[in-house]
Design a protein around this motif. Structure first.
Motif: not given
Length: 764
Positions: A125-129, A165-168, A222-231
């Motif tokens: 949930v945190v990663a997707v948000f 990105t830090l919470p992710v 690449y924050y968008d790619s990073l958070t999307m990848f983790v999600s």
């Protein structure tokens, strides 16, 4: 009861070193009193590399004799010597290498798993948000030109993306980062190492571009790619857990069946509630409708019906009157009854079945060992491919070189490869268990799919155990009462189907099985002998069995009925005939197996005439009688020398050696325990027709395994070149990796449906 020892804060598992505690998740080996087999739950074990690390680490402990770890079922089976080691030592070792374990004592493991699932859901949930917010901030930079936004605004959006990105990084991605760190500390290469490396490189590159732009790393984030990848990673991990529960849930369902508390009659005749773990042999329990029997025993008051489908495969309710046996794990359906406990804990049939399934869930079939062997070389190949990507792009665009390497690390995450075999195998194992077929070794699924020859036993396998017995002859000088008493007594302790039928016949004729008897002995493939004392005090040796065993030389070979003789010395006391009834569906099942190109053979210890007669009824061309255990074994070995893959199906004591020696084997649930212990699968029901659909489902399982492995190989073969060429961004690589794992699991879900009667469609 001894007081529990204090638990040290340095080693919180010291409490498990008390024998009464480790007995809750361990079973004593029959070979020696000090060797135990323990089952533990490791929730953080996700892949073949993880299971390999666990096995390698635990085997280094003195006293640990064998370790079997299965990433698919998240279970580890440890065989250890209590004189040389203790549970607290290897529990502490598992924690040190980053794989904290829990005893599979049902409640604790399930509770902890629930907590872990909730925590994973929160991470997701945190990663997707955060991903959605970061994408919102990145969106303007994709659509606007270089002069449409001020530099300060662009920088502000980068800072905001960094904060989100830090919470992710600090919460959502910690499972991957911590597992990778544990692997590196142990100088091992696990699945999470390339994933964590890709996450860290993408974050560091983006942070440098945010706070120190202008270097060789450029100013692209690449924050968008990073958070999307983790999600996407977490979505894949979450679906993995949910679907794994569905495919491998049969064992847990069985383990949950026993109640935690029961009603027991105390010395004052009152009903008091006690913990199920405190039940003792001889206790009187009160079981209400809808409750599950907590132990093996017999009904002492009341009448009811029981649901034994999960334990015996019998779907119809079984009537239970006073004096009738009840089985732990079966359900009371209609009326409240009182039962007396006869077996608890390890002695119950329920406990034995759970142990069979628990052992099977950690076994690795041959096709799964291939994935284990290639796991480590594959991960090293991933790192090499990432280095190639860096070298390819570094001279022209260092930033692109690093991000291409990240894409390689992400796209080659071997989740699909490590899940390909165990997901399908466990899906089928769970499905078989629900249908009344227990698997002792997962290797049996692959082995059964390869068989070309099936060797059947006759009595109890193709024919019913309940046989019609008639007294054809009786010696005129011996009273019928004495003959019936000797017949009932000498067959009382045998598990052979013929002996059971004779014993039941003698009791029905008012015979007694309580005559004084000494030197009782059973000869496999022959019969039983014992010494009785006559009223005059003389000791006589009595035999019951086939003609050869009893020394009968004038037996008619053309008689189709089975002949059993009761003799003393050279005197025949009685001759009995048994008419056997062919099992339902046996003829149709044999016909279907033959139509599939399988060579069907029949080997029996019975006389040639009844064996040939049964073979003619069933359409079996190759049938042999008068087969001792060594004859059957020799026959199967000869078939194996010819290159045949032999499946042995039997249930008698004389089938034990050949069942153990065959390519694979199936024991019928009505067979003797020794035979079941040697077999790869146990069919709990009585329907021989199950074999047809069982073989078909095993072939389907191996086909799906091969499909999964092929898909994983093709996906990596296509993804790696695209990533090296810079045509596959990190976020798309993460999506592809998650999708690949999901497809493998969804493909395995096709095995959770098993129609046992499907083979009969189109039959007359």
């Amino acid at each position: 009861m001894a007081e529990p020892r204090a638990v040290s804060s340095a080693n919180p598992w010291l409490g498990l070193d008390i024998q009464s505690e480790w007995e809750r998740f361990s079973q004593r080996e029959t070979t020696t009193s000090s060797v135990w087999t323990s089952h533990v739950w490791v929730d953080s074990m996700h892949c073949a590399a993880c299971s390999g690390r666990i096995e390698q680490s635990l085997k280094q402990h003195a006293g640990v004799l064998a370790v079997y770890a299965s990433a698919a079922s998240k279970r580890v089976r440890i065989v250890w010597d209590a004189q040389k080691t203790s549970p607290s030592k290897w529990f502490a070792n598992l924690n040190e290498i980053g794989y904290p374990a829990l005893p599979v004592t049902e409640y604790n493991a399930i509770t902890d798993r629930t907590v872990q699932q909730r925590k994973m859901l929160w991470r997701l949930v945190v990663a997707v948000f955060c991903m959605m917010q970061v994408m919102m901030y990145a969106y303007p930079t994709y659509l606007t030109g270089s002069n449409d936004m001020t530099a300060d605004m662009v920088q502000l959006l980068k800072w905001a993306s960094w904060v989100l990105t830090l919470p992710v990084m600090l919460f959502s991605a910690t499972p991957f980062l911590s597992q990778a760190w544990s692997s590196l500390k142990q100088r091992q290469l696990g699945m999470d190492v390339p994933v964590a490396l890709g996450i860290m490189v993408a974050f560091i590159m983006s942070a440098l571009a945010t706070f120190a732009p202008g270097g060789w790393w450029g100013d692209t984030v690449y924050y968008d790619s990073l958070t999307m990848f983790v999600s996407f990673l977490l979505i894949g991990r979450w679906l993995d857990v949910k679907l794994r529960n569905r495919t491998a849930g049969a064992l847990e369902n069985m383990m949950r069946r026993l109640p935690h508390a029961v009603l027991k009659k105390n010395d004052a005749g009152e009903w008091v509630q006690i913990a199920a773990s405190n039940i003792n042999v001889g206790d009187i329990l009160f079981v209400r409708p809808g409750e599950v029997f907590a132990a093996d025993g017999k009904v002492v008051n009341g009448n009811t019906s029981a649901d034994e489908s999960m334990l015996t495969g019998e779907s119809d309710p079984v009537m239970k009157a006073a004096g009738t046996k009840v089985i732990a794990g079966s359900g009371n359906l209609t009326s409240a009854i009182e039962m007396q406990v006869e077996q608890v804990g390890e002695g119950t049939q329920y406990h034995a079945l759970v142990n069979l399934m628990a052992s099977a869930s950690t076994e690795k079939p041959g096709i799964a060992l291939l994935a284990d062997k290639v796991a480590q070389p594959f991960l090293w190949g991933v790192l090499l491919a990432a280095i190639v990507a860096v070298l390819y792009w570094w001279s022209t665009d260092p930033a692109k070189a690093v991000m291409s390497a990240v894409a390689v690390l992400v796209v080659t995450c071997p989740c699909a490869l490590s899940l390909a075999t165990p997901a399908a195998m466990l899906a089928s194992a769970g499905t078989f268990a629900k249908g009344g077929v227990l698997i002792r070794r997962l290797q049996a699924i692959q082995a059964i799919s390869e068989v070309d020859t099936i060797v059947f036993d006759k009595t109890g396998t193709l024919t019913e155990n309940l046989q019609q017995v008639e007294l054809a002859e009786a010696h005129p000088d011996w009273g019928s009462t004495l003959l019936l008493d000797m017949l009932a007594t000498i067959t009382r302790d045998s598990l052979h189907p013929v002996a059971k039928a004779l014993h039941g016949f003698a009791l029905q004729q008012d015979g007694s099985d309580q005559l004084p008897m000494q030197h009782w002995q059973e000869v496999v493939g022959g019969g039983t002998s014992a010494t009785f004392t006559t009223q005059s005090g003389d000791a006589i040796e009595v035999k019951i069995g086939n003609a050869r065993f009893c020394g009968i030389t004038n037996e008619p070979e053309t008689e189709a009925l089975r002949q059993v003789y009761l003799t003393t010395g050279a005197t025949m006391l009685a001759r009995l005939t048994l008419s056997e009834q062919v099992k339902p569906h046996a003829k149709a099942a044999i016909s279907q197996l033959i139509s599939q190109g399988l060579d069907i053979q029949l080997l029996s210890g019975d006389r040639i005439a009844p064996v040939k007669n049964l073979a003619a009824q069933l359409g079996i061309a190759n049938a042999s009688g008068l087969q001792k255990a060594e004859d059957k074994l020799q026959h199967v070995k000869l078939l194996q020398q010819q290159g045949r893959k032999v499946l042995m199906v039997g249930d008698g004591l004389n089938d034990g050696p050949v069942i153990a020696a065959a390519h694979t084997s199936i024991a019928m649930g009505t067979g003797v325990p020794l035979t079941q212990a040697q077999a790869d699968m146990v069919v709990l029901g009585n329907d021989i027709g199950v074999l047809v659909s069982l073989i078909s489902h095993c072939k389907k399982t191996i086909l799906i395994v091969k499909q999964n492995l092929l898909w994983a190989a093709l996906y990596n073969a296509a993804g790696v070149p695209l990533a090296i060429m810079g045509l596959l961004p990190a976020w798309l690589a993460g999506l592809g990796m998650a999708t690949s794992s999901l497809l493998v699991l969804l493909n395995a879900l096709r095995l959770t449906h098993w129609d046992q009667l499907d083979w009969q469609k189109g039959q007359a």
